[in-house]
Scaffold this motif. Structure first.
Motif, PDB file in Angstrom:
ATOM      1  N   PRO A  66     -18.274  44.259 -27.781  1.00 36.94           N
ATOM      2  CA  PRO A  66     -19.211  44.694 -28.418  1.00 36.94           C
ATOM      3  C   PRO A  66     -20.408  44.564 -28.841  1.00 36.94           C
ATOM      4  CG  PRO A  66     -16.984  45.839 -29.588  1.00 36.94           C
ATOM      5  CD  PRO A  66     -16.963  44.634 -28.237  1.00 36.94           C
ATOM      6  N   GLU A  73     -28.693  45.029 -25.201  1.00 41.31           N
ATOM      7  CA  GLU A  73     -28.963  46.147 -25.078  1.00 41.31           C
ATOM      8  C   GLU A  73     -30.505  45.961 -25.884  1.00 41.31           C
ATOM      9  OE1 GLU A  73     -26.841  49.563 -26.780  1.00 41.31           O
ATOM     10  OE2 GLU A  73     -25.508  49.417 -24.754  1.00 41.31           O
ATOM     11  N   ARG A  92     -17.531  44.217 -16.252  1.00 44.94           N
ATOM     12  CA  ARG A  92     -17.153  44.179 -17.400  1.00 44.94           C
ATOM     13  C   ARG A  92     -14.898  44.293 -17.253  1.00 44.94           C
ATOM     14  NH1 ARG A  92     -20.588  49.339 -18.517  1.00 44.94           N
ATOM     15  NH2 ARG A  92     -21.951  48.435 -19.673  1.00 44.94           N
TER      16      ARG A  92
ATOM     17  N   PRO B  66     -13.823  49.630 -19.369  1.00 48.24           N
ATOM     18  CA  PRO B  66     -14.791  49.146 -17.675  1.00 48.24           C
ATOM     19  C   PRO B  66     -15.123  50.697 -16.980  1.00 48.24           C
ATOM     20  CG  PRO B  66     -14.021  47.392 -17.369  1.00 48.24           C
ATOM     21  CD  PRO B  66     -13.223  48.148 -18.688  1.00 48.24           C
ATOM     22  N   GLU B  69     -16.873  52.904 -19.470  1.00 43.63           N
ATOM     23  CA  GLU B  69     -18.207  52.985 -19.677  1.00 43.63           C
ATOM     24  C   GLU B  69     -18.669  53.246 -18.358  1.00 43.63           C
ATOM     25  OE1 GLU B  69     -20.200  50.765 -21.773  1.00 43.63           O
ATOM     26  OE2 GLU B  69     -18.474  50.047 -22.872  1.00 43.63           O
ATOM     27  N   TYR B  70     -18.371  53.344 -16.575  1.00 41.16           N
ATOM     28  CA  TYR B  70     -18.907  53.690 -16.013  1.00 41.16           C
ATOM     29  C   TYR B  70     -18.993  55.281 -15.943  1.00 41.16           C
ATOM     30  CZ  TYR B  70     -18.949  55.010 -10.839  1.00 41.16           C
ATOM     31  OH  TYR B  70     -18.795  55.536  -9.532  1.00 41.16           O
ATOM     32  N   GLU B  73     -22.007  56.336 -17.580  1.00 37.81           N
ATOM     33  CA  GLU B  73     -23.454  56.124 -17.210  1.00 37.81           C
ATOM     34  C   GLU B  73     -23.683  57.032 -15.690  1.00 37.81           C
ATOM     35  OE1 GLU B  73     -23.368  51.588 -16.079  1.00 37.81           O
ATOM     36  OE2 GLU B  73     -23.809  51.534 -18.466  1.00 37.81           O
ATOM     37  N   ALA B  85     -28.408  51.177 -29.997  1.00 39.16           N
ATOM     38  CA  ALA B  85     -27.537  49.664 -29.848  1.00 39.16           C
ATOM     39  C   ALA B  85     -26.834  50.179 -30.830  1.00 39.16           C
ATOM     40  CB  ALA B  85     -28.419  48.727 -29.892  1.00 39.16           C
ATOM     41  N   VAL B  86     -26.874  50.081 -32.376  1.00 37.75           N
ATOM     42  CA  VAL B  86     -25.884  50.055 -33.506  1.00 37.75           C
ATOM     43  C   VAL B  86     -24.795  51.252 -33.585  1.00 37.75           C
ATOM     44  CG1 VAL B  86     -26.141  50.386 -35.792  1.00 37.75           C
ATOM     45  CG2 VAL B  86     -28.142  49.009 -35.114  1.00 37.75           C
ATOM     46  N   ARG B  88     -23.870  52.343 -30.827  1.00 39.43           N
ATOM     47  CA  ARG B  88     -22.795  52.327 -29.663  1.00 39.43           C
ATOM     48  C   ARG B  88     -21.843  51.441 -30.250  1.00 39.43           C
ATOM     49  NH1 ARG B  88     -24.851  54.141 -25.083  1.00 39.43           N
ATOM     50  NH2 ARG B  88     -24.321  52.391 -23.296  1.00 39.43           N
ATOM     51  N   ALA B  89     -22.588  50.172 -30.475  1.00 43.37           N
ATOM     52  CA  ALA B  89     -21.547  48.919 -31.349  1.00 43.37           C
ATOM     53  C   ALA B  89     -20.912  49.736 -32.308  1.00 43.37           C
ATOM     54  CB  ALA B  89     -22.409  47.767 -32.286  1.00 43.37           C
ATOM     55  N   ARG B  92     -17.823  51.298 -29.812  1.00 41.31           N
ATOM     56  CA  ARG B  92     -17.454  50.144 -28.575  1.00 41.31           C
ATOM     57  C   ARG B  92     -16.033  49.442 -29.802  1.00 41.31           C
ATOM     58  NH1 ARG B  92     -22.472  49.042 -25.960  1.00 41.31           N
ATOM     59  NH2 ARG B  92     -22.551  50.449 -24.189  1.00 41.31           N
ATOM     60  N   ARG B  93     -16.336  49.104 -31.050  1.00 43.38           N
ATOM     61  CA  ARG B  93     -15.504  48.440 -32.079  1.00 43.38           C
ATOM     62  C   ARG B  93     -14.836  49.249 -32.731  1.00 43.38           C
ATOM     63  NH1 ARG B  93     -14.714  48.792 -37.783  1.00 43.38           N
ATOM     64  NH2 ARG B  93     -15.455  50.653 -38.369  1.00 43.38           N
ATOM     65  N   GLU B  96     -11.950  49.157 -29.745  1.00 47.69           N
ATOM     66  CA  GLU B  96     -11.500  47.847 -29.556  1.00 47.69           C
ATOM     67  C   GLU B  96     -10.480  48.187 -30.403  1.00 47.69           C
ATOM     68  OE1 GLU B  96     -14.195  44.078 -28.138  1.00 47.69           O
ATOM     69  OE2 GLU B  96     -12.981  43.936 -29.899  1.00 47.69           O
ATOM     70  N   TRP B  97     -10.548  48.660 -31.991  1.00 51.11           N
ATOM     71  CA  TRP B  97     -10.140  48.548 -32.800  1.00 51.11           C
ATOM     72  C   TRP B  97      -8.513  49.142 -32.442  1.00 51.11           C
ATOM     73  CZ3 TRP B  97     -10.009  47.858 -38.292  1.00 51.11           C
ATOM     74  CH2 TRP B  97      -8.874  48.021 -39.394  1.00 51.11           C
ATOM     75  N   ASP B  99      -7.459  50.106 -28.966  1.00 57.76           N
ATOM     76  CA  ASP B  99      -6.994  49.397 -27.805  1.00 57.76           C
ATOM     77  C   ASP B  99      -5.991  48.417 -27.544  1.00 57.76           C
ATOM     78  OD1 ASP B  99      -8.376  51.530 -25.917  1.00 57.76           O
ATOM     79  OD2 ASP B  99      -9.566  50.929 -24.947  1.00 57.76           O
ATOM     80  N   TYR B 143      -6.317  54.103 -42.529  1.00 54.67           N
ATOM     81  CA  TYR B 143      -8.265  53.598 -41.975  1.00 54.67           C
ATOM     82  C   TYR B 143      -8.643  54.822 -41.294  1.00 54.67           C
ATOM     83  CZ  TYR B 143     -11.576  50.831 -40.095  1.00 54.67           C
ATOM     84  OH  TYR B 143     -13.179  50.633 -40.076  1.00 54.67           O
TER      85      TYR B 143
END
Lengths: 222, 222
Positions: A66, A73, A92, B66, B69-70, B73, B85-86, B88-89, B92-93, B96-97, B99, B143
């Protein structure tokens, strides 16, 4: 100025440092002892993990991928993830390859066994783990060679986050002197190209107290 | 038509199926027995892992993030990763948590122990692992509740890949009947909202031979 919470010899933190360097961003670093409970840090990132980036406006971004996507970006003209959905997918894919597969098969067996365990007082390195890590490392270096035999950089014709990620992981093993570069000359050539970029200088200057790197570690002509 | 190589009860494959569904893309699925060596599949994806997506033009995309994301897009008007961007971050955070953290702390201990081990003939489930998985699951559900107490969806005001990822992982545990929904009513409300989306129908219809889900699994009003 941006602030990065990190630990030494974390390939995930090194990957972020390389991206910050490629983007020519000034940043400070703060070591976060992630193995000690720290409620003020948990308030910043509930996983308690590093890397954690604080942008100049106070925005907090957690997690290496991230953070790298965010920096890509937000900053710089050229994307480190590349142009076009297919190129970006390949970048990626390779990032995941190193962040998961290389990490689990090599970093855990070599860096965690030799350095993290000693540092945290978790006993002697497990020799079977180290043997497995060394064997796996050969396979990964062969894969790097397979890629650069077909492409200029790992994911294609442009240097990308795939190269920075792979080099971040390899640099941690290289700090231990455990990369058999002479058995993999094409991988060595590729690594020398990444290593000579200005963004890499800071990482080559890292020195962990009580665990100095071998002389070739910081040598661009190793 | 797109083609997805997958295995049943893989949260990573389910996550891709949900994204394909949200994007209203027609796709075929092919089960890949990743535990058996298959050179023709290794030629498609050198990790030998699923998910692997083949787009209509033959483009191969490997790895769940990937692929997502593909797809984001390439297809659909609204981004599942969000705008800015914020945002999206944060999406994505949380991806990841689930995954990484949820996977390692819950999926490995419950789904891998109870289903994967039995299916591959690797012996009985480890009861300590199952106890640990159940304990961790409570923490993760809390959480989720903490997040939806402050936001409409996990990452903000819009449904995103964070919700689909979390729900993909939880749906695998729910297939076992192991989610203590009654102890976490706010998490249950959020899951009911994701579960009622059209993209979820296909996953609720999954039936693994010899291991049927509990009756509430496919019930939208559970």
């Amino acid at each position: 100025m941006l602030l990065l919470y990190h630990v030494w010899l974390s390939p995930f933190c090194r990957k972020v440092r390389l991206v910050l360097g490629e983007k020519k961003l000034d940043f400070e670093m703060k070591v976060q002892k992630v193995w000690e409970r720290d409620d003020s840090f948990l308030a910043l990132n509930p996983t308690g993990e590093v890397p954690l980036l604080i942008d100049e406006d106070g925005t907090r971004i957690a997690g290496s991928q991230p953070i790298c996507e965010y920096l890509d970006e937000m900053y710089g003209d050229a994307s480190l993830i590349g142009q076009g959905a297919v190129t970006r997918a390949e970048v990626r894919r390779l990032v995941e390859w190193f962040d998961r597969k290389f990490h689990d098969e090599v970093i855990v067996n070599l860096v965690d066994e030799k350095i993290v365990k000693r540092f945290l007082g978790h006993g002697e390195p497990n020799s079977r783990a180290i043997q497995a890590g060394s064997r796996n490392l050969h396979t990964h270096l062969s894969y790097v060679e397979w890629l650069v035999d077909r492409r200029t950089w790992l994911a294609g014709e442009d240097m990308s986050l795939a190269d920075l990620t792979a080099a971040a992981h390899l640099s941690c093993v290289d700090y231990l002197g455990d990369v058999p570069w002479d058995d993999h000359p094409a991988a060595k050539d590729w690594y020398a190209r990444v290593k000579s970029r200005p963004c890499f200088r800071q990482i080559l200057a890292d020195r962990i107290p009580g665990a100095p790197p071998p002389p070739h570690y910081a040598d661009l002509d190793f």
